[in-house]
Design a protein around this motif. Structure first.
Motif, PDB file in Angstrom:
ATOM      1  N   PRO A 111     -15.907  11.339  40.249  1.00  0.00           N
ATOM      2  CA  PRO A 111     -16.756  10.298  39.642  1.00  0.00           C
ATOM      3  C   PRO A 111     -16.629  10.190  38.122  1.00  0.00           C
ATOM      4  N   ASP A 112     -16.199  11.244  37.455  1.00  0.00           N
ATOM      5  CA  ASP A 112     -16.082  11.212  35.994  1.00  0.00           C
ATOM      6  C   ASP A 112     -14.650  10.950  35.520  1.00  0.00           C
ATOM      7  N   ALA A 113     -13.780  10.580  36.438  1.00  0.00           N
ATOM      8  CA  ALA A 113     -12.370  10.367  36.095  1.00  0.00           C
ATOM      9  C   ALA A 113     -12.195   9.152  35.187  1.00  0.00           C
ATOM     10  N   HIS A 114     -11.141   9.208  34.393  1.00  0.00           N
ATOM     11  CA  HIS A 114     -10.775   8.092  33.525  1.00  0.00           C
ATOM     12  C   HIS A 114     -10.346   6.905  34.404  1.00  0.00           C
ATOM     13  N   GLN A 115     -10.855   5.726  34.074  1.00  0.00           N
ATOM     14  CA  GLN A 115     -10.476   4.501  34.784  1.00  0.00           C
ATOM     15  C   GLN A 115      -9.212   3.924  34.146  1.00  0.00           C
ATOM     16  N   THR A 116      -8.156   3.772  34.929  1.00  0.00           N
ATOM     17  CA  THR A 116      -6.920   3.181  34.410  1.00  0.00           C
ATOM     18  C   THR A 116      -7.091   1.668  34.262  1.00  0.00           C
ATOM     19  N   GLU A 117      -6.124   1.048  33.629  1.00  0.00           N
ATOM     20  CA  GLU A 117      -6.165  -0.409  33.469  1.00  0.00           C
ATOM     21  C   GLU A 117      -6.183  -1.096  34.835  1.00  0.00           C
ATOM     22  N   ASN A 118      -5.354  -0.603  35.774  1.00  0.00           N
ATOM     23  CA  ASN A 118      -5.346  -1.200  37.112  1.00  0.00           C
ATOM     24  C   ASN A 118      -6.676  -0.997  37.838  1.00  0.00           C
ATOM     25  N   MET A 119      -7.292   0.162  37.647  1.00  0.00           N
ATOM     26  CA  MET A 119      -8.602   0.402  38.258  1.00  0.00           C
ATOM     27  C   MET A 119      -9.629  -0.581  37.691  1.00  0.00           C
ATOM     28  N   GLY A 120      -9.541  -0.840  36.396  1.00  0.00           N
ATOM     29  CA  GLY A 120     -10.415  -1.839  35.776  1.00  0.00           C
ATOM     30  C   GLY A 120     -10.173  -3.231  36.346  1.00  0.00           C
ATOM     31  N   ALA A 121      -8.896  -3.564  36.602  1.00  0.00           N
ATOM     32  CA  ALA A 121      -8.565  -4.866  37.192  1.00  0.00           C
ATOM     33  C   ALA A 121      -9.140  -4.980  38.599  1.00  0.00           C
ATOM     34  N   LEU A 122      -9.049  -3.889  39.372  1.00  0.00           N
ATOM     35  CA  LEU A 122      -9.620  -3.901  40.720  1.00  0.00           C
ATOM     36  C   LEU A 122     -11.135  -4.037  40.636  1.00  0.00           C
ATOM     37  N   ARG A 123     -11.750  -3.309  39.716  1.00  0.00           N
ATOM     38  CA  ARG A 123     -13.206  -3.404  39.538  1.00  0.00           C
ATOM     39  C   ARG A 123     -13.608  -4.841  39.221  1.00  0.00           C
ATOM     40  N   SER A 124     -12.802  -5.536  38.392  1.00  0.00           N
ATOM     41  CA  SER A 124     -13.082  -6.939  38.068  1.00  0.00           C
ATOM     42  C   SER A 124     -12.985  -7.813  39.303  1.00  0.00           C
ATOM     43  N   LYS A 125     -11.975  -7.542  40.142  1.00  0.00           N
ATOM     44  CA  LYS A 125     -11.829  -8.308  41.381  1.00  0.00           C
ATOM     45  C   LYS A 125     -13.011  -8.053  42.309  1.00  0.00           C
ATOM     46  N   ILE A 126     -13.491  -6.825  42.350  1.00  0.00           N
ATOM     47  CA  ILE A 126     -14.662  -6.505  43.167  1.00  0.00           C
ATOM     48  C   ILE A 126     -15.859  -7.305  42.651  1.00  0.00           C
ATOM     49  N   ASP A 127     -16.043  -7.303  41.330  1.00  0.00           N
ATOM     50  CA  ASP A 127     -17.156  -8.043  40.738  1.00  0.00           C
ATOM     51  C   ASP A 127     -17.037  -9.541  41.016  1.00  0.00           C
ATOM     52  N   GLU A 128     -15.800 -10.096  40.917  1.00  0.00           N
ATOM     53  CA  GLU A 128     -15.579 -11.509  41.243  1.00  0.00           C
ATOM     54  C   GLU A 128     -15.927 -11.765  42.702  1.00  0.00           C
ATOM     55  N   GLY A 129     -15.533 -10.825  43.570  1.00  0.00           N
ATOM     56  CA  GLY A 129     -15.805 -10.969  44.998  1.00  0.00           C
ATOM     57  C   GLY A 129     -17.286 -10.907  45.321  1.00  0.00           C
ATOM     58  N   LEU A 130     -18.047 -10.255  44.462  1.00  0.00           N
ATOM     59  CA  LEU A 130     -19.484 -10.175  44.695  1.00  0.00           C
ATOM     60  C   LEU A 130     -20.184 -11.488  44.387  1.00  0.00           C
ATOM     61  N   GLU A 131     -19.578 -12.323  43.555  1.00  0.00           N
ATOM     62  CA  GLU A 131     -20.227 -13.579  43.185  1.00  0.00           C
ATOM     63  C   GLU A 131     -20.509 -14.458  44.404  1.00  0.00           C
ATOM     64  N   PRO A 132     -19.550 -14.638  45.341  1.00  0.00           N
ATOM     65  CA  PRO A 132     -19.890 -15.414  46.545  1.00  0.00           C
ATOM     66  C   PRO A 132     -21.001 -14.754  47.371  1.00  0.00           C
ATOM     67  N   VAL A 133     -21.047 -13.419  47.361  1.00  0.00           N
ATOM     68  CA  VAL A 133     -22.105 -12.717  48.083  1.00  0.00           C
ATOM     69  C   VAL A 133     -23.452 -13.014  47.428  1.00  0.00           C
ATOM     70  N   ARG A 134     -23.476 -13.012  46.097  1.00  0.00           N
ATOM     71  CA  ARG A 134     -24.713 -13.355  45.386  1.00  0.00           C
ATOM     72  C   ARG A 134     -25.128 -14.787  45.708  1.00  0.00           C
ATOM     73  N   ALA A 135     -24.149 -15.706  45.721  1.00  0.00           N
ATOM     74  CA  ALA A 135     -24.445 -17.108  46.035  1.00  0.00           C
ATOM     75  C   ALA A 135     -24.974 -17.239  47.461  1.00  0.00           C
ATOM     76  N   LEU A 136     -24.392 -16.479  48.382  1.00  0.00           N
ATOM     77  CA  LEU A 136     -24.865 -16.496  49.764  1.00  0.00           C
ATOM     78  C   LEU A 136     -26.304 -15.983  49.833  1.00  0.00           C
ATOM     79  N   GLY A 137     -26.601 -14.936  49.068  1.00  0.00           N
ATOM     80  CA  GLY A 137     -27.962 -14.404  49.019  1.00  0.00           C
ATOM     81  C   GLY A 137     -28.946 -15.445  48.512  1.00  0.00           C
ATOM     82  N   LYS A 138     -28.541 -16.200  47.484  1.00  0.00           N
ATOM     83  CA  LYS A 138     -29.413 -17.259  46.961  1.00  0.00           C
ATOM     84  C   LYS A 138     -29.626 -18.344  48.006  1.00  0.00           C
ATOM     85  N   ALA A 139     -28.543 -18.706  48.708  1.00  0.00           N
ATOM     86  CA  ALA A 139     -28.653 -19.732  49.753  1.00  0.00           C
ATOM     87  C   ALA A 139     -29.554 -19.248  50.879  1.00  0.00           C
TER      88      ALA A 139
END
Length: 190
Positions: A111-139
């Motif tokens: 859990p305390d490991a350094h996040q690489t640039e690619n890990m950050g990119a994946l994290r961003s994709k996860i966050d982007e993917g959560l946006e439709p889930v948030r929109a679905l929750g609002k709906a």
């Protein structure tokens, strides 16, 4: 003499799996993700992580549990083991599931490991993917409010259900029919 720790090796493999996936190199991504998982310390109770992966594929792939388990394991097994009973081709649509599984395993074990640039990119994709889930929750919230208002006697017209929206959205991404739910909300086997 230079050395490499298990954590460093796992970080390199997870980073490489993410980079390969982002570059569209599916066989490399699946292989590196599987190798990373196999080389990391075992998670004492890994079942919840596996169940999350299966549930995610069921939700986004609109398929039943058996199909989702096949999606979660097929690509890795297909690459590792040749056999006449194996297909000549597999879908690359769920490569992300293998990469995500390895990343989540890595973050759980280190859990305390350094996040690489690619890990950050994946994290961003996860966050982007959560946006439709948030929109679905609002709906869903809006639909529930309308339902409550209707029950209290304020007729506001028809309420579109999530099931109707799912039916209108297209075919099952796992290759089967749409998953059907029974009266308890559980997936029916088809």
């Amino acid at each position: 003499m230079p050395t490499l720790s298990r954590q460093e090796a796992a970080a390199e493999m997870v980073d490489g799996a993410i980079g390969a996936w982002l570059a569209g190199k599916h066989a490399c991504a699946i292989t590196l993700a599987g190798a990373a998982e196999g080389g990391m310390p075992k998670i004492e109770d890994y079942r919840p992580a596996f169940e999350v992966a299966v549930a995610t594929v069921m939700k986004f792939g609109r398929c039943n549990r058996k199909e989702a388990i096949a999606v979660v394991n097929t690509g890795r097994d297909w690459l590792k083991h040749y056999g006449a009973d194996k297909p000549d081709q597999i879908s690359t649509e769920f490569t992300w599931a293998y990469v995500l599984r390895a990343y989540l395993h890595f973050m759980t074990v280190y859990p305390d490991a350094h996040q690489t640039e690619n890990m950050g990119a994946l994290r961003s994709k996860i966050d982007e993917g959560l946006e439709p889930v948030r929109a679905l929750g609002k709906a869903l919230t809006k639909s529930l409010r309308r339902f409550g208002e209707t029950v209290r006697g304020m007729q506001l017209g028809p309420i579109t259900t999530l099931a109707e929206g799912a039916e209108a959205s297209g075919a099952n991404a796992c290759g089967g029919k749409h998953a059907q739910l029974d009266d308890k909300g559980e997936h029916k086997n088809q």
